[in-house]
Design an enzyme around this catalytic site. Sequence first.
Site, PDB file in Angstrom:
ATOM      1  CD  GLU A  49      -3.094  -0.449  -0.606  1.00  0.00           C
ATOM      2  OE1 GLU A  49      -2.796   0.167  -0.893  1.00  0.00           O
ATOM      3  OE2 GLU A  49      -3.017  -1.755  -0.496  1.00  0.00           O
ATOM      4  CE1 TYR A 132      -6.809   3.300  -0.958  1.00  0.00           C
ATOM      5  CE2 TYR A 132      -4.693   3.190  -0.145  1.00  0.00           C
ATOM      6  CZ  TYR A 132      -5.642   2.446  -1.217  1.00  0.00           C
ATOM      7  OH  TYR A 132      -5.400   1.686  -1.416  1.00  0.00           O
ATOM      8  CG  ASP A 150      -8.484   4.691  -4.437  1.00  0.00           C
ATOM      9  OD1 ASP A 150      -9.289   4.814  -4.426  1.00  0.00           O
ATOM     10  OD2 ASP A 150      -7.471   4.030  -5.227  1.00  0.00           O
TER      11      ASP A 150
END
Length: 339
Positions: A49, A132, A150
Amino acid sequence: MTKPNTYQTTLALTPTQFSECLKTWQREHGRHNLPWQQNPTPYTVLVSEIMLQQTQVATVIPYYHRWLQHFPTFQALAAANEDLVLALWQGLGYYSRARNLHRAARYVVDQFNSELPHSINALREIPGVGPYTAGAICSFAFDLPAPLVDGNVKRLFARYFGITGEVNSTKFNNKVWQLAEHYTPPQDNRIYAQALLDMGATICTPRQPQCTQCPLQTTCYARQTQCVDKLPEKKKPTPLPTRFAWFGIDYNATGVVLVQRGTDAVWPRLWCLPEFLNAPVAAIEHGQFRHVFSHYKLTATVVQFKAPATNTRVAWDDLPKFGLPAPIKRYLAKVRSNL
DNA sequence: AAGACGTGGTG
DNA sequence: TCACCAAGTCT
């Protein structure tokens, strides 16, 4: 009475219908072979991520594999040397992500006994983990119901729900997060969250979206009103300013003089040709390069100079051990090839 | 709130 | 060449 900034069609799906629709699509058409989807652990989810922030999947893949080979666990990363961390991030950009991820590993080891917490609030304490990423970790690492927003979600929701207002304005963001929370399913959020991202990446794309392939097409606000290419609304970008910089080069057949940059500059903590604050007077020009950042264009002049003997001279063969800015790395590769 | 922060791919 | 874009965060 304020004007609503969301236009819901009478056809809009209920949250349950919406999530079921996306989950079904994901099982049939979503991406299932990405490296970080194979036996995901909280650590690999965090690494992927962070790497994927503002960075395309294809770019991340080789970096992700190399990273896990060197740093397979939180503990391994926490114990790592910063130069190796930056060397393995070299070329990915946004280098504060690398240092934050390094700090994150130490934070998780020290504060959370080497295990990622399950709550959004606790996750947000971790360096580099914003709203996020916290939602993504809950979704992908733990399959918990947590909203995640996002660029893909902003685009898909702006179109589907008809959210007006400039993308990334406070009002716009609040609306998207509110809808994201409302539509997050209580079960199977992992596949739902992945569907949001995959739909945004493959169907509801910024340009030339594949609306005829979209499972939401019959209830999509933008599709119904033929304004798909108008949403989300974007501010007209101002042209990038040009800045100038001067670097000194001192090299021979053995190696080249490099200095480590500070934390407050671009390319923080990366190794670089020494930079001059002003144009050197009467220097012999060695070459030039241009580079484009997200917020300015750089025109750089490289001049020959004699570095102090105390400076670090890096052997050509050792360059891969250091994190260098991409344009500097390219420049030095050319210098070496001409030796 | 707005600007800093990278890079490579794509049309 | 050029504009636009990509799984944001921090200050």
